[in-house]
Design a protein around this motif. Structure first.
Motif, short mmCIF file in Angstrom:
data_model
loop_
_atom_site.label_atom_id
_atom_site.label_comp_id
_atom_site.label_asym_id
_atom_site.label_seq_id
_atom_site.Cartn_x
_atom_site.Cartn_y
_atom_site.Cartn_z
N LYS A 28 2.10 -13.36 -2.37
CA LYS A 28 3.46 -12.75 -2.42
C LYS A 28 3.60 -11.40 -2.36
O LYS A 28 2.32 -10.58 -2.99
CB LYS A 28 4.43 -13.42 -3.23
N LEU A 29 4.67 -10.83 -2.10
CA LEU A 29 4.87 -9.37 -2.23
C LEU A 29 6.07 -8.71 -2.43
O LEU A 29 7.19 -9.30 -2.34
CB LEU A 29 4.07 -8.77 -0.79
N ARG A 83 13.34 0.75 -7.21
CA ARG A 83 13.99 -0.56 -6.99
C ARG A 83 12.94 -1.45 -6.14
O ARG A 83 12.45 -0.86 -5.43
CB ARG A 83 15.42 -0.52 -6.50
N VAL A 84 13.16 -2.63 -6.44
CA VAL A 84 12.63 -3.54 -5.50
C VAL A 84 13.62 -4.16 -4.43
O VAL A 84 14.64 -4.48 -4.63
CB VAL A 84 12.14 -5.05 -6.41
N ILE A 85 13.21 -3.48 -3.16
CA ILE A 85 14.32 -3.70 -2.19
C ILE A 85 13.89 -4.97 -1.31
O ILE A 85 14.72 -5.27 -0.50
CB ILE A 85 14.02 -2.42 -1.14
N GLU A 86 12.66 -5.49 -1.53
CA GLU A 86 12.43 -6.66 -0.64
C GLU A 86 11.26 -7.52 -1.27
O GLU A 86 10.24 -6.80 -1.87
CB GLU A 86 12.07 -6.15 0.92
N PRO A 101 9.66 -7.81 8.84
CA PRO A 101 10.09 -7.16 7.63
C PRO A 101 11.43 -7.07 7.58
O PRO A 101 12.14 -6.74 8.64
CB PRO A 101 9.56 -5.88 7.42
N SER A 102 12.53 -7.50 6.62
CA SER A 102 14.03 -7.28 6.84
C SER A 102 14.60 -6.08 6.35
O SER A 102 15.48 -5.60 7.05
CB SER A 102 14.51 -8.65 6.03
N HIS A 103 14.18 -5.31 5.23
CA HIS A 103 14.63 -4.10 4.89
C HIS A 103 14.26 -2.99 5.86
O HIS A 103 12.93 -2.72 6.06
CB HIS A 103 14.06 -3.63 3.59
#
Ligand SMILES: Nc1ncnc2c1ncn2[C@@H]1O[C@H](COP(=O)(O)OP(=O)(O)OP(=O)(O)O)[C@@H](O)[C@H]1O
Ligand SMILES: Nc1ncnc2c1ncn2[C@@H]1O[C@H](COP(=O)(O)OP(=O)(O)OP(=O)(O)O)[C@@H](O)[C@H]1O
Ligand code: SF4
Ligand SMILES: [Mg+2]
Ligand SMILES: [Mg+2]
Lengths: 266, 291
Positions: free
Chosen positions: A226-227, A234-237, A249-251
């Motif tokens: 996982k990633l 901040r963790v953005i995704e 990738p969504s972000h």
């Protein structure tokens, strides 16, 4: 109990400057890692990856570092609340750390064979000769050619890549539950990188876990179960399916990272 | 040429044995050109680079090095080269010409910080207060402060994320163009070679095994070692359980380079001739040249 091996909850990491100013390198980060899993943290330079990862074994010098909020549960116990003695034992036996920079963690004054054997002797119940034999075996495992000869070398007599491999042996040989590796293979060439990565993958197995920081998305593709993507602290995704992440990738920032990495590929 | 290296040999006494980590290396770097030296760990890249600037002591060096201008370095490991107790701005100013006024040094230092993408405030920080990537930018700024004609960048961006890696190398390229500075890029990353160099020298076991224009070497590698390196690059779209090791084994130590072609114990195409003491040149290279 079958809980997570590592649970980072709402963690912020800050540094206090000489003038009293506070810089927050990581904000409200939550991540979890189970045995058998490999979590990769990716993100641009300065996004706070090392600040988060090095908080886990409490290897950030404090001061200047401090943790305004959050918990780091290792096997259910909060590392941030541990006594120095508890922390020492967890750090020595249960968490193995591989740094970006091998120089800092090897002593320039001692032969590498002595350093490895001493670490084993101190932390495991073994004789000096057994410690030496294990040290030799580990140099072999991390792909150091002619390990018998290399045991006698001082760190400066080894190339950068070899120093890195010695440090990796040092971190892994005690059989830690959690391996934290911060850019462990950036100093290594592709062939040794493959060997080290497969070694780490086999060591993680079912019972331990890997927290890996890397800028190389090709490595992520090989290693991660996982990633997490960080940006500006901040963790953005996060993603549990790594190949799905690469496909989509969504972000927008993650998309840019992936697109850039693809462009750099040969 | 800004640099011509001819038959460079570097010899050490190590543990009672003679070790020759660099043996007969020849290559050149054209003025304002971009050249790469690529190969696995322990092949002698850094030693070759250090010999160019006469930075090796305790080694026996022979061969010819013609360097026509000042050389500055950016090394693999920023913390090894930065002074931990000196503010970053001061370290950048150290390398500048002596005659400059304080204000001029300061202005130039701030400009260099800006051009490597660091805020001015960084000048007042100590190296340990910066992330790995930021430290490497400081190194680049202080190398550029010396106005070199040749910049030897030894694994300059290995610790950086891809975005910053690209920015930093683009930056080196831009500055190199503006100042007509030549760059010798030392790396094990063929991806960087393909983007940032015009010529490449592939090094194995203290020797250069293949060299040429980057485009032709990477799209049509001839030497089995070059082919193996290309195959080992991890790829985003490779399946997770794909085999990891593409060239078996590792570089042998310099006191035990194999006889004949040094690559033969690891080469999938090796024949009996390859390990013969009479070995001269890899057949994969000569066959090609006949056409
Ligand atoms: N000791 C310190 N004192 C002050 N600020 C610090 C300190 N260590 C790190 N920082 C700052 O915290 C931010 C995050 O740094 P960190 O090392 O966690 O980034 P990173 O994501 O690991 O970057 P890199 O990919 O370059 O290693 C950076 O802006 C850095 O300047
Ligand atoms: N001072 C020294 N004394 C003896 N041997 C040395 C010395 N410095 C380097 N060597 C040996 O010479 C060989 C080549 O080293 P070098 O540092 O040039 O490798 P490299 O190609 O730069 O590798 P890396 O990619 O790991 O940095 C290595 O086997 C190394 O152990
Ligand atoms: S000379 Fe022989 S062993 Fe060496 S690279 Fe060529 S084919 Fe392989
Ligand atoms: Mg970091
Ligand atoms: Mg090197």
């Amino acid at each position: 109990m079958n809980g997570s091996l590592l649970e980072i909850e709402n963690l912020s990491v800050s540094y206090r400057g000489e003038d009293g100013s506070v810089f927050t390198a990581a904000s409200e980060v939550s991540l979890s890692l189970n045995r058998g899993e490999s979590l990769c943290i990716v993100g641009e330079s300065g996004s706070g990856k090392s600040s988060v990862a090095m908080s886990v074994p409490r290897l950030l010098p404090s001061p200047p570092a401090f943790w305004p909020q959050g918990r780091i549960l290792f096997d259910g116990k909060d590392i941030l609340a541990m006594s120095p003695k508890e922390l020492r034992s967890v750090r020595a036996r249960r968490i193995g750390v591989v740094f970006q920079d091998p120089i800092g963690s090897l002593s320039p004054l001692h032969r590498i064979g002595d350093q490895l054997a001493e670490t084993l002797f101190l932390h495991c119940d073994v004789s000096r000769s057994a410690a030496r034999a294990t040290a030799l075996e580990w140099l072999h495992k991390v792909g150091i050619p002619e390990p018998e000869q290399r045991l006698k070398a001082y760190p400066h007599e080894l190339s950068g890549g070899m120093q890195q491999r010695v440090m990796i042996a040092m971190a892994l040989m005690l059989g830690p539950d959690l391996i934290i590796a911060d850019e462990p293979t950036t100093a290594l060439d592709v062939t040794v990188q493959s060997q080290i990565l497969s070694l780490m993958r086999s060591l993680v197995g079912k019972d331990s876990a890997l927290l890996l920081i890397t800028h190389d998305l090709g490595v992520v593709a090989k290693m991660a179960s996982k990633l997490a993507v960080m940006k500006d602290g901040r963790v953005i995704e996060t993603a549990d399916d790594v190949s799905a992440f690469f496909a989509n990738p969504s972000h927008p920032h993650s998309r840019a990272l992936v697109a850039e990495a693809r462009k750099m590929e040969l | 040429m800004i640099l011509e290296v001819e038959n460079l040999r570097i010899e050490f006494a190590f543990d009672g044995k003679v070790s020759v980590p660099v043996r007969g290396v020849s290559f050149s770097v054209p003025k304002a050109g971009r050249t790469a030296l690529v190969g696995e760990s322990g092949c002698g890249k850094t030693l070759t680079a250090l010999a160019v600037g006469s930075l090796l002591d305790r080694a026996k060096i022979s061969g010819d090095i013609k360097l026509n201008g000042r050389v500055a370095y950016v090394f693999q490991n920023p913390m090894q080269s930065l002074d931990p107790v000196m503010r970053v701005g001061k370290q950048i100013e150290e390398g500048m010409e002596k005659g400059l006024s304080r204000d001029a040094r300061r202005a130039q230092m701030e400009q260099l910080l800006e051009s490597v993408g660091l805020p001015r405030e960084c000048a007042r920080k100590y190296p340990c207060e910066l992330s790995g990537g930021q430290q490497q930018r400081v190194m680049i700024a202080s190398a550029l402060a010396q106005s070199p004609k040749l910049l030897i960048a030894d694994e300059p961006t290995t610790a950086l994320d891809v975005t910053t890696q690209k920015e930093v190398l683009d930056l080196i390229r831009r500055i190199a163009d503006e100042r007509e500075m030549a760059v010798l890029l030392i790396t094990h990353n063929l991806g960087l070679v393909s983007r940032y160099s015009d010529y490449v020298n592939v090094m194995y076991a203290g020797q250069i095994v293949e060299s040429g224009a980057v485009k032709s070497v990477l799209s049509n590698p001839r030497h089995p070692y070059t082919k193996g390196l290309l195959a080992a690059v991890p790829r985003i779209d490779a399946p997770r359980d794909a085999p990891l090791v593409d060239i078996p084994g590792t570089v042998p130590p310099p006191w035990a380079w194999p006889e004949g072609c040094a690559f033969h114990p690891r080469c999938p195409q090796a024949t009996k001739e390859c390990s013969s003491p009479l070995f001269k040149k890899c057949p994969c290279l000569t066959d090609y040249e006949q056409f």
